[in-house]
Write an enzyme that holds these catalytic residues in place. Structure first.
Site, PDB file in Angstrom:
ATOM      1  N   ASP A 137       0.874  -1.166   0.000  1.00 12.53           N
ATOM      2  CA  ASP A 137       0.000   0.000   0.000  1.00 12.53           C
ATOM      3  C   ASP A 137       0.923   1.231   0.000  1.00 12.53           C
ATOM      4  OD1 ASP A 137      -2.309   1.715   0.516  1.00 12.53           O
ATOM      5  OD2 ASP A 137      -1.550   1.825   2.567  1.00 12.53           O
TER       6      ASP A 137
ATOM      7  N   ASP B 163      -0.049   5.126   1.149  1.00 11.65           N
ATOM      8  CA  ASP B 163      -0.175   6.081   2.254  1.00 11.65           C
ATOM      9  C   ASP B 163      -0.406   5.352   3.566  1.00 11.65           C
ATOM     10  OD1 ASP B 163      -0.188   8.492   3.466  1.00 11.65           O
ATOM     11  OD2 ASP B 163      -1.959   9.283   2.475  1.00 11.65           O
TER      12      ASP B 163
END
Length: 245
Positions: free
Chosen positions: A25, A27
């Site tokens: 991922d 953020d």
């Protein structure tokens, strides 16, 4: 699901696990742009007439276009979302930082020439490429291994992004062991539904929220993850994971 007991600590002994591929991922996993995103959503909230606090309660880990479909349908188009998100690193790049251990882990994969990793994010191409450039963070091995909001029909918590990444890496099927590295409950659930093992980071949500999404390991940040060996597969050491007392 009932509440999760947090009786324990980050003291699990080190384990070494071998994977065919790694899916990151963005953020909350590679970068921390919380302060920048909050200021950004305040600006957008005022623009569309929605209380920014309402947006921030559910926005993390989800695509802007999905949020706008609910809060301001007239703005829920890619032209608006891409323009809006392109401004974020431009105006707030100085307010973002890397998650501890992220640069070291990604750099070790690049140095080892390990090519079976991708970034799967709810951000758009302008947002993600803007952040990677602003913080000088390594890009995935090829452009098609940057899976963004535009890449899929359904964003997290749907598994579409992680399933697409597995397909592009040639790692479909139960025989392939893939690790998702995530911080948001929506992303953790997406990774699990895509048939991956998941490492949950307690960087943007509470320990209880992360554990409730049922990742395979829970760590504070990526300083707990180290590359041990790589070839066609990669062996990681995971240490100081959460363990119940």
């Amino acid at each position: 699901m009932g509440s999760v007991s947090n009786a324990g600590d980050y003291s699990a002994p080190p384990v070494q696990v071998t994977f065919d591929g790694l899916l990151f991922d963005m953020d909350g996993t590679i970068i921390d742009s919380t302060a920048a995103v909050e200021k950004h959503w305040h600006t957008i909230g005022e623009e569309i007439g929605v209380d920014p606090k309402v947006i921030l309660q559910t926005s993390h880990g989800r695509r802007s276009i999905d949020m706008l479909k609910i809060l301001a349908p007239e703005k829920a188009n890619w032209e608006y979302v891409q323009h809006m998100e392109s401004l974020l690193p431009l105006h707030h790049g100085h307010e973002a930082s890397e998650i501890l251990g992220a640069r070291s882990l990604l750099s070790s994969l690049v140095s080892a020439s390990f090519a079976s990793w991708a970034i799967v994010t709810s951000g758009t191409v302008p947002l993600v490429t803007g952040w990677l450039k602003a913080l000088s963070i390594p890009n995935p091995p090829s452009e098609d291994l940057l899976i963004t909001a535009e890449s899929v029909e359904n964003g997290k918590p749907a598994p579409d992004g992680y399933l697409l990444a597995r397909k592009r890496l040639g790692l479909e099927g139960e025989g392939k062991k893939v690790l998702v590295l995530e911080d948001s409950p929506a992303g953790i659930r997406a990774g699990k539904e895509a048939g991956c093992m998941v490492l949950g980071l307690v960087t943007s949500h509470t320990l209880e929220q992360v554990r409730a999404a049922e990742p395979d390991w829970v760590v504070r940040d990526l300083e707990s993850v180290r590359l041990v060996k790589s070839g066609k597969t990669v062996t990681l050491e995971i240490r100081d994971a959460w363990v119940e007392n």
